[in-house]
Design a protein around this motif. Sequence first.
Motif, PDB file in Angstrom:
ATOM      1  N   LEU A 166     -67.216  16.484  53.800  1.00  0.00           N
ATOM      2  CA  LEU A 166     -68.527  16.892  54.826  1.00  0.00           C
ATOM      3  C   LEU A 166     -69.370  16.778  55.091  1.00  0.00           C
ATOM      4  O   LEU A 166     -70.243  15.887  55.422  1.00  0.00           O
ATOM      5  CB  LEU A 166     -67.620  18.181  55.312  1.00  0.00           C
ATOM      6  N   ARG A 167     -69.952  17.200  53.315  1.00  0.00           N
ATOM      7  CA  ARG A 167     -71.034  15.974  53.241  1.00  0.00           C
ATOM      8  C   ARG A 167     -71.286  15.329  53.337  1.00  0.00           C
ATOM      9  O   ARG A 167     -72.591  14.105  53.496  1.00  0.00           O
ATOM     10  CB  ARG A 167     -71.644  17.330  52.349  1.00  0.00           C
ATOM     11  N   VAL A 168     -70.295  15.063  52.335  1.00  0.00           N
ATOM     12  CA  VAL A 168     -70.601  13.568  51.849  1.00  0.00           C
ATOM     13  C   VAL A 168     -70.045  12.362  53.577  1.00  0.00           C
ATOM     14  O   VAL A 168     -70.829  11.180  53.977  1.00  0.00           O
ATOM     15  CB  VAL A 168     -69.296  12.445  51.501  1.00  0.00           C
ATOM     16  N   SER A 169     -69.239  12.640  54.532  1.00  0.00           N
ATOM     17  CA  SER A 169     -68.911  12.515  55.692  1.00  0.00           C
ATOM     18  C   SER A 169     -70.401  12.159  56.762  1.00  0.00           C
ATOM     19  O   SER A 169     -70.997  11.353  57.362  1.00  0.00           O
ATOM     20  CB  SER A 169     -68.323  13.203  56.764  1.00  0.00           C
ATOM     21  N   ALA A 170     -71.313  13.794  56.545  1.00  0.00           N
ATOM     22  CA  ALA A 170     -72.774  13.349  57.663  1.00  0.00           C
ATOM     23  C   ALA A 170     -73.762  12.467  56.704  1.00  0.00           C
ATOM     24  O   ALA A 170     -74.422  11.516  57.054  1.00  0.00           O
ATOM     25  CB  ALA A 170     -73.134  14.868  57.370  1.00  0.00           C
ATOM     26  N   LEU A 171     -73.178  12.569  55.574  1.00  0.00           N
ATOM     27  CA  LEU A 171     -74.942  11.558  54.716  1.00  0.00           C
ATOM     28  C   LEU A 171     -74.191  10.142  54.902  1.00  0.00           C
ATOM     29  O   LEU A 171     -75.081   9.011  55.483  1.00  0.00           O
ATOM     30  CB  LEU A 171     -74.021  11.149  53.096  1.00  0.00           C
ATOM     31  N   ARG A 172     -72.507   9.503  54.701  1.00  0.00           N
ATOM     32  CA  ARG A 172     -72.738   8.463  55.399  1.00  0.00           C
ATOM     33  C   ARG A 172     -72.445   7.690  57.161  1.00  0.00           C
ATOM     34  O   ARG A 172     -73.186   7.082  56.961  1.00  0.00           O
ATOM     35  CB  ARG A 172     -70.765   8.368  55.565  1.00  0.00           C
ATOM     36  N   TYR A 173     -72.754   9.119  57.647  1.00  0.00           N
ATOM     37  CA  TYR A 173     -72.900   9.099  59.190  1.00  0.00           C
ATOM     38  C   TYR A 173     -74.548   8.518  59.634  1.00  0.00           C
ATOM     39  O   TYR A 173     -74.910   7.689  59.379  1.00  0.00           O
ATOM     40  CB  TYR A 173     -72.485  10.203  59.835  1.00  0.00           C
TER      41      TYR A 173
ATOM     42  N   ARG B 105     -74.838  -0.151  61.169  1.00  0.00           N
ATOM     43  CA  ARG B 105     -73.129   0.286  60.774  1.00  0.00           C
ATOM     44  C   ARG B 105     -72.801   0.608  62.263  1.00  0.00           C
ATOM     45  O   ARG B 105     -72.480   0.174  62.875  1.00  0.00           O
ATOM     46  CB  ARG B 105     -72.707   0.038  60.418  1.00  0.00           C
ATOM     47  N   ILE B 106     -74.295   1.928  62.765  1.00  0.00           N
ATOM     48  CA  ILE B 106     -73.350   2.666  63.598  1.00  0.00           C
ATOM     49  C   ILE B 106     -75.055   2.976  64.830  1.00  0.00           C
ATOM     50  O   ILE B 106     -76.033   3.128  63.700  1.00  0.00           O
ATOM     51  CB  ILE B 106     -73.147   4.071  63.300  1.00  0.00           C
ATOM     52  N   PRO B 107     -74.545   2.630  65.814  1.00  0.00           N
ATOM     53  CA  PRO B 107     -75.719   3.033  66.817  1.00  0.00           C
ATOM     54  C   PRO B 107     -76.437   3.597  66.896  1.00  0.00           C
ATOM     55  O   PRO B 107     -76.178   5.162  67.363  1.00  0.00           O
ATOM     56  CB  PRO B 107     -75.163   2.270  68.411  1.00  0.00           C
ATOM     57  N   ALA B 108     -77.597   3.983  67.202  1.00  0.00           N
ATOM     58  CA  ALA B 108     -78.941   5.113  66.667  1.00  0.00           C
ATOM     59  C   ALA B 108     -78.432   5.511  68.564  1.00  0.00           C
ATOM     60  O   ALA B 108     -78.826   6.623  68.354  1.00  0.00           O
ATOM     61  CB  ALA B 108     -80.334   4.695  66.134  1.00  0.00           C
TER      62      ALA B 108
ATOM     63  N   LEU C  60     -69.196  -2.612  52.802  1.00  0.00           N
ATOM     64  CA  LEU C  60     -69.304  -1.625  52.790  1.00  0.00           C
ATOM     65  C   LEU C  60     -70.220  -1.556  50.790  1.00  0.00           C
ATOM     66  O   LEU C  60     -69.570  -2.795  50.287  1.00  0.00           O
ATOM     67  CB  LEU C  60     -68.735  -0.611  52.398  1.00  0.00           C
ATOM     68  N   PRO C  61     -71.629  -0.693  50.831  1.00  0.00           N
ATOM     69  CA  PRO C  61     -72.093  -1.203  49.484  1.00  0.00           C
ATOM     70  C   PRO C  61     -70.755  -0.361  48.766  1.00  0.00           C
ATOM     71  O   PRO C  61     -70.213   0.396  48.806  1.00  0.00           O
ATOM     72  CB  PRO C  61     -72.714  -0.041  49.688  1.00  0.00           C
ATOM     73  N   GLN C  62     -70.632  -1.248  46.885  1.00  0.00           N
ATOM     74  CA  GLN C  62     -69.509  -0.696  46.115  1.00  0.00           C
ATOM     75  C   GLN C  62     -69.469   1.207  46.095  1.00  0.00           C
ATOM     76  O   GLN C  62     -71.143   1.379  46.128  1.00  0.00           O
ATOM     77  CB  GLN C  62     -70.329  -1.086  44.717  1.00  0.00           C
ATOM     78  N   GLY C  63     -68.768   1.462  46.137  1.00  0.00           N
ATOM     79  CA  GLY C  63     -68.685   2.994  45.661  1.00  0.00           C
ATOM     80  C   GLY C  63     -68.400   3.450  47.090  1.00  0.00           C
ATOM     81  O   GLY C  63     -67.754   4.761  47.345  1.00  0.00           O
ATOM     82  N   TRP C  64     -68.840   2.998  48.441  1.00  0.00           N
ATOM     83  CA  TRP C  64     -68.769   3.230  49.236  1.00  0.00           C
ATOM     84  C   TRP C  64     -67.041   3.970  50.133  1.00  0.00           C
ATOM     85  O   TRP C  64     -66.999   4.158  51.152  1.00  0.00           O
ATOM     86  CB  TRP C  64     -69.459   3.007  50.692  1.00  0.00           C
ATOM     87  N   GLY C  65     -66.487   2.947  49.560  1.00  0.00           N
ATOM     88  CA  GLY C  65     -64.551   2.949  50.515  1.00  0.00           C
ATOM     89  C   GLY C  65     -64.232   2.575  49.495  1.00  0.00           C
ATOM     90  O   GLY C  65     -64.133   2.868  48.183  1.00  0.00           O
TER      91      GLY C  65
END
Length: 144
Positions: A75-82, A90-93, A111-116
Amino acid sequence: MCEVFISADPQSYDARTRSVRLHGVVTSIRLENLFWQVLEEIAQRDGMVVVQLIERLYDELVAARGEVGNFASFLRVSALRYEAMVAQGRIPADTSVAIRSLDAKAVLHALPQGWGRPQPDAQPRPTAADSRVRTLHVAARRHA
């Protein structure tokens, strides 16, 4: 440099535990308040409350991976990725744009290396440690 980080409101990094019910099983999730705020924004974009978002993320993670592992970290990583994907455009503000309305392939493209997820046929990039190990093996063979 540190002023940028240490000036954060202490309440943003205070942790809060929420009890959630995932398919009839009650579990507790402990996250810092800032992560809860980001998850609430993500949920609201798609007309959900945060508990509904968490259940949906859990279900999709199980479907994709077969296991969950450390869900609070996910969940933390999901929030950070968002937040990073909003910052990158990549996602509209504009929070009135639902995330479900976006083309996931376009959002995730390059995506940058390690993000996907690693691609099945992709070879992992060698690290500096790999290079040192190869050098040691070569040196050992020369001296043998």
